[in-house]
Write a protein that holds these residues in place. Structure first.
Motif, short mmCIF file in Angstrom:
data_model
loop_
_atom_site.label_atom_id
_atom_site.label_comp_id
_atom_site.label_asym_id
_atom_site.label_seq_id
_atom_site.Cartn_x
_atom_site.Cartn_y
_atom_site.Cartn_z
N GLU A 36 8.46 0.64 12.15
CA GLU A 36 7.74 1.88 11.78
C GLU A 36 7.35 1.85 10.31
O GLU A 36 6.23 2.28 9.96
CB GLU A 36 8.61 3.09 12.11
CG GLU A 36 8.75 3.33 13.61
CD GLU A 36 9.70 4.46 13.95
OE1 GLU A 36 9.64 4.96 15.10
OE2 GLU A 36 10.52 4.85 13.08
N ARG A 90 3.39 1.73 8.89
CA ARG A 90 2.83 2.64 7.88
C ARG A 90 2.20 1.87 6.73
O ARG A 90 1.14 2.24 6.22
CB ARG A 90 3.92 3.59 7.37
CG ARG A 90 4.37 4.62 8.37
CD ARG A 90 5.19 5.72 7.72
NE ARG A 90 6.47 5.26 7.24
CZ ARG A 90 7.59 5.24 7.97
NH1 ARG A 90 7.57 5.65 9.23
NH2 ARG A 90 8.73 4.82 7.44
N GLU A 119 -1.10 0.36 7.94
CA GLU A 119 -2.16 1.38 8.09
C GLU A 119 -2.87 1.64 6.77
O GLU A 119 -4.08 1.91 6.76
CB GLU A 119 -1.56 2.68 8.64
CG GLU A 119 -1.22 2.61 10.12
CD GLU A 119 -0.54 3.87 10.63
OE1 GLU A 119 -0.13 4.70 9.77
OE2 GLU A 119 -0.41 4.02 11.85
#
Length: 378
Positions: free
Chosen positions: A24, A28, A31
């Motif tokens: 996760e 992030r 992204e």
């Protein structure tokens, strides 16, 4: 005008729950650079009892893993993996490599022919229990992948040094020190607020209770220590095929009052053991539990394991030889049985310092981002 989105694929034999916070964080970070992450995960066929992911916002493509065993040698495949990859068309691949999964090697060969970058993520550790000929077969498959790969993401600087000594180009090696979500532990349980007692020294093991953890060696050492009149406690937290054998051994050695088997514990239940213990003891293979123990401020007794302990143990405990003689483990245990509270505290502080300065999960993310940006931002 529509732009082509860059996609990173991580290919994983099976996806344990402890990896999700890392993925996760990585997602992030990706992204922010306009890069998508997809995880292709198989299912767990091994003897290790590992809690698998139940839910996540991550894009996870799950395939059933099937196969058979030939004299402990696993021959497997991840059903539908090649079809899923072909449909999604990722720009770059990172393999948690397993030489026994045949379609991993097939996929690597295809990527190499089509000049699509791929990296192998590994500790370099060899599995126990295989014959010399079986290791040769696995090494041949692995070397084929390494030689074709764009580079290696190493669990530790220890394996990086091994690769360099074997002639592998340093420019193709990236270190992402293997760890768990230690940031969460440090935030939830600040070291300054942890209060421990030292009258009875409490040793702790947490992990899969399997033969290669060498807990039996610790039990034999504790028998000798008990015979010398020392007071101690050893808590074994975890499940595994070796559990009943160890319970029987503990009873045979007369350690029922000192050694306690608690089964698998997670979350707050697991944290409770880390908070009241004095020393983390892992006399066999492993790695991630050491990071977790250090985040709680525990001194360590362990072996090189998968190689990561070479980086983790530095003035905060004892790094035993891989095939240590019993006396080496006994000496390490005796040190803590005789240590004063201030000696414990010094090692506890060093464990937390090492985690905060070098082994946060955020640093592991940086270790992955370096090769990804090298390939996809050029």
């Amino acid at each position: 005008m529509k732009t082509n989105i860059k996609k990173v694929a991580i290919v994983y034999p099976y996806l344990p729950a402890y990896r999700i916070p890392f993925f996760e964080k990585l997602e992030r970070e990706l992204e922010e650079h306009g890069i998508e992450l997809t995880i292709y995960s198989g299912t767990n066929l091994g003897q290790k009892k590992v809690k698998e992911i139940s839910s996540s916002s991550l894009k996870i493509s799950k395939q059933q893993r099937a196969g058979f065993s030939i004299n402990k040698f696993q021959v497997q495949w991840q059903k539908g993996l090649l079809r899923e990859v072909s449909r999604d068309n990722p720009s770059m691949f990172i393999f948690m490599y397993n030489a026994g999964i045949l379609n991993y090697s097939l996929l690597m060969l295809s990527l190499s022919l089509h000049k699509i970058p791929f990296y192998i993520w590994t500790s370099g550790h060899k599995r126990f229990g295989l014959s010399t000929s079986q290791h040769k077969i696995k090494d041949r498959f692995k070397s084929m992948g390494i030689n074709r790969a764009s580079g290696i993401i190493s669990y530790s600087s220890y394996y990086k040094n091994q690769l360099e000594e074997s002639g592998y180009s340093p420019e193709k090696i990236f270190v992402a020190q293997n760890t768990v979500n230690v940031e969460n532990i440090i935030q939830k349980y600040p070291f300054s607020e942890i209060k421990r007692t030292y009258e009875t020294v409490k040793f702790l093991f947490v992990g899969n209770v399997i033969e290669t953890k060498s807990i039996d060696k610790a039990l034999h050492c504790f028998k000798k220590i008990k015979e010398q009149g020392y007071n101690f406690q050893f808590d074994v937290v975890g499940e595994g095929y070796h559990l009943q054998t160890l319970k029987a051994l503990s009873a045979k050695l007369g350690l029922q009052e000192q050694v306690n088997f608690h089964g698998a514990k997670y979350g707050e239940d697991a944290a409770a053991f880390f908070l009241i213990s004095n020393v983390f003891l892992l006399p066999g293979t492993g790695g991630l539990a050491i990071n977790e123990a250090m985040a709680y401020g525990l001194p360590i007794i362990t072996t090189p394991g998968d190689g990561t302990a070479h980086d983790l143990v530095n003035k905060n405990g004892f790094l035993l030889d891989f095939n240590f003689p019993p006396e080496q483990l006994e000496d390490a245990i005796f040190f803590f049985l005789k240590a004063k509270p201030q000696e414990f505290r010094k090692m506890e502080e060093q464990s937390v310092h090492l985690i905060k300065s070098h082994f946060l999960q955020a640093n592991m993310v940086k270790g992955f981002m370096a090769p990804i940006l090298k390939e996809l931002k050029t």
